[in-house]
Design a protein around this motif. Sequence first.
Motif, PDB file in Angstrom:
ATOM      1  N   VAL A 264      44.557  46.529  34.403  1.00 15.12           N
ATOM      2  CA  VAL A 264      45.741  47.130  33.791  1.00 15.12           C
ATOM      3  C   VAL A 264      45.314  48.363  32.992  1.00 15.12           C
ATOM      4  O   VAL A 264      44.433  48.275  32.144  1.00 15.12           O
ATOM      5  N   VAL A 265      45.919  49.513  33.303  1.00 14.01           N
ATOM      6  CA  VAL A 265      45.569  50.727  32.557  1.00 14.01           C
ATOM      7  C   VAL A 265      46.713  51.228  31.679  1.00 14.01           C
ATOM      8  O   VAL A 265      46.535  52.141  30.878  1.00 14.01           O
ATOM      9  N   HIS A 266      47.890  50.622  31.816  1.00 10.68           N
ATOM     10  CA  HIS A 266      49.028  51.006  30.968  1.00 10.68           C
ATOM     11  C   HIS A 266      50.023  49.851  30.959  1.00 10.68           C
ATOM     12  O   HIS A 266      50.329  49.292  32.010  1.00 10.68           O
ATOM     13  N   GLY A 267      50.507  49.494  29.791  1.00 11.08           N
ATOM     14  CA  GLY A 267      51.504  48.441  29.702  1.00 11.08           C
ATOM     15  C   GLY A 267      50.887  47.045  29.759  1.00 11.08           C
ATOM     16  O   GLY A 267      49.684  46.864  29.519  1.00 11.08           O
ATOM     17  N   MET A 268      51.708  46.079  30.086  1.00 15.87           N
ATOM     18  CA  MET A 268      51.326  44.660  30.053  1.00 15.87           C
ATOM     19  C   MET A 268      51.749  44.008  31.367  1.00 15.87           C
ATOM     20  O   MET A 268      52.842  44.258  31.859  1.00 15.87           O
ATOM     21  N   ALA A 269      50.861  43.185  31.922  1.00 13.31           N
ATOM     22  CA  ALA A 269      51.202  42.470  33.152  1.00 13.31           C
ATOM     23  C   ALA A 269      51.337  40.980  32.865  1.00 13.31           C
ATOM     24  O   ALA A 269      50.586  40.421  32.070  1.00 13.31           O
ATOM     25  N   GLN A 270      52.287  40.374  33.537  1.00 12.89           N
ATOM     26  CA  GLN A 270      52.384  38.917  33.529  1.00 12.89           C
ATOM     27  C   GLN A 270      51.988  38.473  34.931  1.00 12.89           C
ATOM     28  O   GLN A 270      52.562  38.926  35.921  1.00 12.89           O
ATOM     29  N   VAL A 271      50.971  37.610  34.989  1.00 11.16           N
ATOM     30  CA  VAL A 271      50.411  37.246  36.280  1.00 11.16           C
ATOM     31  C   VAL A 271      50.603  35.756  36.545  1.00 11.16           C
ATOM     32  O   VAL A 271      50.319  34.917  35.680  1.00 11.16           O
ATOM     33  N   THR A 272      51.132  35.463  37.723  1.00 12.87           N
ATOM     34  CA  THR A 272      51.166  34.085  38.198  1.00 12.87           C
ATOM     35  C   THR A 272      50.048  33.959  39.230  1.00 12.87           C
ATOM     36  O   THR A 272      49.969  34.780  40.140  1.00 12.87           O
ATOM     37  N   ARG A 273      49.182  32.948  39.048  1.00 16.70           N
ATOM     38  CA  ARG A 273      48.083  32.759  40.003  1.00 16.70           C
ATOM     39  C   ARG A 273      47.927  31.264  40.216  1.00 16.70           C
ATOM     40  O   ARG A 273      47.582  30.544  39.282  1.00 16.70           O
ATOM     41  N   SER A 274      48.224  30.790  41.414  1.00 12.95           N
ATOM     42  CA  SER A 274      48.315  29.358  41.699  1.00 12.95           C
ATOM     43  C   SER A 274      49.210  28.732  40.636  1.00 12.95           C
ATOM     44  O   SER A 274      50.353  29.153  40.488  1.00 12.95           O
ATOM     45  N   ASP A 275      48.696  27.787  39.847  1.00 12.14           N
ATOM     46  CA  ASP A 275      49.571  27.115  38.878  1.00 12.14           C
ATOM     47  C   ASP A 275      49.523  27.744  37.492  1.00 12.14           C
ATOM     48  O   ASP A 275      50.226  27.318  36.585  1.00 12.14           O
TER      49      ASP A 275
ATOM     50  N   PHE B  40      49.712  33.857  33.041  1.00  8.38           N
ATOM     51  CA  PHE B  40      49.068  34.451  31.858  1.00  8.38           C
ATOM     52  C   PHE B  40      49.366  35.939  31.783  1.00  8.38           C
ATOM     53  O   PHE B  40      49.823  36.557  32.754  1.00  8.38           O
ATOM     54  N   LEU B  41      49.106  36.501  30.605  1.00  7.54           N
ATOM     55  CA  LEU B  41      49.333  37.931  30.382  1.00  7.54           C
ATOM     56  C   LEU B  41      48.016  38.686  30.520  1.00  7.54           C
ATOM     57  O   LEU B  41      46.956  38.184  30.158  1.00  7.54           O
ATOM     58  N   VAL B  42      48.083  39.895  31.044  1.00  5.34           N
ATOM     59  CA  VAL B  42      46.912  40.779  31.120  1.00  5.34           C
ATOM     60  C   VAL B  42      47.306  42.092  30.453  1.00  5.34           C
ATOM     61  O   VAL B  42      48.236  42.767  30.896  1.00  5.34           O
ATOM     62  N   ALA B  43      46.615  42.428  29.356  1.00  2.00           N
ATOM     63  CA  ALA B  43      46.975  43.612  28.575  1.00  2.00           C
ATOM     64  C   ALA B  43      46.222  44.841  29.082  1.00  2.00           C
ATOM     65  O   ALA B  43      45.320  44.744  29.922  1.00  2.00           O
ATOM     66  N   THR B  44      46.596  46.006  28.571  1.00  2.00           N
ATOM     67  CA  THR B  44      45.915  47.262  28.918  1.00  2.00           C
ATOM     68  C   THR B  44      44.419  47.122  28.705  1.00  2.00           C
ATOM     69  O   THR B  44      43.980  46.571  27.693  1.00  2.00           O
ATOM     70  N   ASN B  45      43.658  47.596  29.680  1.00  2.00           N
ATOM     71  CA  ASN B  45      42.193  47.544  29.643  1.00  2.00           C
ATOM     72  C   ASN B  45      41.635  46.127  29.838  1.00  2.00           C
ATOM     73  O   ASN B  45      40.478  45.879  29.536  1.00  2.00           O
ATOM     74  N   GLU B  46      42.479  45.225  30.327  1.00  2.00           N
ATOM     75  CA  GLU B  46      41.990  43.910  30.746  1.00  2.00           C
ATOM     76  C   GLU B  46      42.136  43.818  32.274  1.00  2.00           C
ATOM     77  O   GLU B  46      42.829  44.619  32.891  1.00  2.00           O
ATOM     78  N   SER B  47      41.475  42.815  32.833  1.00  2.00           N
ATOM     79  CA  SER B  47      41.526  42.692  34.283  1.00  2.00           C
ATOM     80  C   SER B  47      41.660  41.237  34.705  1.00  2.00           C
ATOM     81  O   SER B  47      41.432  40.323  33.914  1.00  2.00           O
ATOM     82  N   THR B  48      42.030  41.043  35.952  1.00  2.00           N
ATOM     83  CA  THR B  48      42.033  39.700  36.510  1.00  2.00           C
ATOM     84  C   THR B  48      41.720  39.784  38.004  1.00  2.00           C
ATOM     85  O   THR B  48      41.567  40.869  38.548  1.00  2.00           O
ATOM     86  N   TYR B  49      41.645  38.620  38.642  1.00  2.00           N
ATOM     87  CA  TYR B  49      41.160  38.543  40.015  1.00  2.00           C
ATOM     88  C   TYR B  49      41.946  37.490  40.781  1.00  2.00           C
ATOM     89  O   TYR B  49      42.176  36.392  40.281  1.00  2.00           O
ATOM     90  N   ILE B  50      42.397  37.856  41.963  1.00  2.00           N
ATOM     91  CA  ILE B  50      43.149  36.939  42.830  1.00  2.00           C
ATOM     92  C   ILE B  50      42.312  36.707  44.086  1.00  2.00           C
ATOM     93  O   ILE B  50      42.029  37.656  44.828  1.00  2.00           O
ATOM     94  N   SER B  51      41.932  35.477  44.359  1.00  2.00           N
ATOM     95  CA  SER B  51      41.165  35.197  45.573  1.00  2.00           C
ATOM     96  C   SER B  51      42.069  35.188  46.793  1.00  2.00           C
ATOM     97  O   SER B  51      43.278  34.919  46.676  1.00  2.00           O
TER      98      SER B  51
END
Lengths: 473, 473
Positions: free
Chosen positions: B407-418, B421-432
């Motif tokens: 995430v480089v701007h704003g806020m993401a709400q991520v659903t991943r399997s069950d 969670f939230l991912v804020a600017t300058n944070e990251s996540t991974y989807i297999s």
Amino acid sequence: MKLIPVILCGGSGSRLWPISREHHPKPFLRLDDNQSLLQKAFIRAASLPGVEEILTITNRELFFKTQDDYVEVNSQNLATSFILEPFGRNTAAAITAAALKIASAYTPDTQLLILAADHIITNQAAFEQAVESARELAATGRLVALGTQPTAPETGYGYIEAKDNQVLRFIEKPSKETAEHYISSGHFYWNTGIFCFSANTFIEEAKKHCPDVLNTVNTCLTHSRHSNGKHFIQIELDKKHFMAVPDISIDYAVMERSSNVAVVPCDIGWRDIGSWPAIESLENKDAHGNTTSGEVILHSVKNSYIRSNTKGRVIGVVGMEDVFIVDTPDALLVAKRSYAQDVKNIYIDLKNRGHETHKFHRTVTRPWGFYTVLEKGDGFNIKQILVKPKCSLSLQMHHHRSEHWIVVHGMAQVTRSDEEFLVATNESTYISAGQKHRLTNPGVIDLILIEIQSGEYLGEDDIVRFEDNYGRC
Amino acid sequence: MKLIPVILCGGSGSRLWPISREHHPKPFLRLDDNQSLLQKAFIRAASLPGVEEILTITNRELFFKTQDDYVEVNSQNLATSFILEPFGRNTAAAITAAALKIASAYTPDTQLLILAADHIITNQAAFEQAVESARELAATGRLVALGTQPTAPETGYGYIEAKDNQVLRFIEKPSKETAEHYISSGHFYWNTGIFCFSANTFIEEAKKHCPDVLNTVNTCLTHSRHSNGKHFIQIELDKKHFMAVPDISIDYAVMERSSNVAVVPCDIGWRDIGSWPAIESLENKDAHGNTTSGEVILHSVKNSYIRSNTKGRVIGVVGMEDVFIVDTPDALLVAKRSYAQDVKNIYIDLKNRGHETHKFHRTVTRPWGFYTVLEKGDGFNIKQILVKPKCSLSLQMHHHRSEHWIVVHGMAQVTRSDEEFLVATNESTYISAGQKHRLTNPGVIDLILIEIQSGEYLGEDDIVRFEDNYGRC
């Protein structure tokens, strides 16, 4: 007698913008056969009988690029020497440094063959023959120039007037009428800029005709960093003292003033690659007189040159004639054939504006590989980074930006503060602002990673280097 | 009597490539004032007195883009109705569907005003006056066409011959000589394609002159998905039945065959925006006759149009005259003025090759925002994704690719399997690969993230949709 070819690798190549840039000048331009002009010059020199070492004079910013180009074609494993300039200072400075250094490193009668890195010579056998003749004359204490029979009234070349191999005068780029007269008279040759002389002959002539160049270069050499190996020279010229050297060409400083210059007339298929039509003349045309590379669609187009080296871009051209279209990821040129020489005005304008595209390509070569800027956003930058096997970036730190790294090919070894760990393909890691870090490719295939920089200030100058394999601390 | 403006929003706009693409046709082209042609059509219609609802007929692929364009300019909050076509089937089909639907949804004497989404009308007051006159004639049971006084012997327009407001005949694009004759005769008008009639008049005329169109469209409507709100129509035309409708223009199917057509002569500053010179004529020229946008450097350039909408690209033009240069991130056009109509050949060629640049831009609009392909590599793709506030991508899964999100701007709400969670600017996540996931912007500012896809197969069709807010499951 020993012969050391001296390759001059520099120049802005403003008339070949947007392919040539300040940090990617003409010698690095690759032709259809994927060889650069510099590589062609190296092969040309390396093929001469008895050559064991090639000395290159170039800008220190171009050192690693030059080495990379040589590695690809140096199949004989010739010794490569370098004199690295802090900035361009014309040909007299470069050649004087070469002559002084060669005279002291070897014997004073060692011969130099001065070659430019942006020429084409199609007849290698004739070239070798001409060099052979030049060496014989040089051994008798002459300065020798290679002159080729003019085949057209070129106004972009210099000319030599000669009588019985004795040079009468050097002439700068003439008018069309004058050039036509030169051709019909039969006493004039194109000045190829290829010179041969022994180091001591040159130094003697320089003493007479440009002692200021000789003295300032000598002083500069004394204050410069030398790293002499057994068989090669490596000098990084001192910036302060190099600034004191007059900015003057070898023609003007020595050749035009000396009465000791001989010409070797030759027919070696020589051309100076000075502008887009010169490049075009080296490549194949289709039935409509068009030369294209990349993904190009033409409709009613004639006698045009269209070059697109940008992956994922298509160019459609409709109803054009006698036009040059040169496309790169960050800059495009569209120019009428008859205005090809004026392309330099675009370059100069960009330079005056301080615009990045006069200096760098979007892909920037580094000693360890290269990076490409994919996107610059508000508060973030995205780069694709390629690290060659066994290479490392410097141990560094940024004050204002954090970095996400996602490995998409190969394996990364990451140093982050006191940790050291591996990151495999499809894995990622994160470097906070203020953390010391280092990126290494420990493997045997290229490492490719995507870097997402995030922060309020993202300038390239926000970098503190602690250790560097390439002397950039 | 009720008036419903009907905007026809479609067409390939092949002569405006590379700005127009199959999924980004002419109506979406933005002019200097940053309004699209479609938005101008909407404003034009919305400004007419008494209008409460605008019906748009467009391709279903363009539905969300059309809505987005309207939202920007629909300050009166007018009701917007839609008839969505599965593919383009010319104007007779679209207008017949509109007439049938309006007749049944409202009263049969409801009036339709047919407007194209790729026209310019500079005199709104004269336009309103002309519509007023057309409505009066339409109320007497006539089909009415707006005709403008020709100001040049245009060969790209259709003409109407008339006597005392009675249309004698419609004429397709004439030769230059014929067009000149039309102008001097004084009985001829440009056919603006703007028509006014009551729904029942049109249906009666269609019964007489193109019963096959009427019947097939009627059948198609019966089999289509209707979602009628209180004040608006929304129909997604059934693909199978729509294929049975003849591919024919309103002019050819009805107007040319009917003896009941009146013309309202008017002077409304009308132009059809059919090619690059037409766009050029809307914008300002400098002293040398050049129109430029973006970062452009000119040297000895005259009467040319240079449009660069690509951030971070510079265009240098040297010695050109009467040329159109249109640059986009993935495609470039260079065309001589006199060949402007032939630009479509490039488009057709690309289409025949199945080349992506005939269909999509590198930035692709989606109902939830847009994405831009930054890089396609071997085994990885990099996209920049923008999600509008409160919008969601579908709940989806990929078999062959994993995804890194930074995430480089704003806020993401991520659903991943069950998990959620939230991912804020300058944070990251991974989807297999194989993991169900969903991306939402829960915030009030745009969410921008960088997606790095990794895998052996990266086609857009490797997607399984489980839930979608936009009916795309």
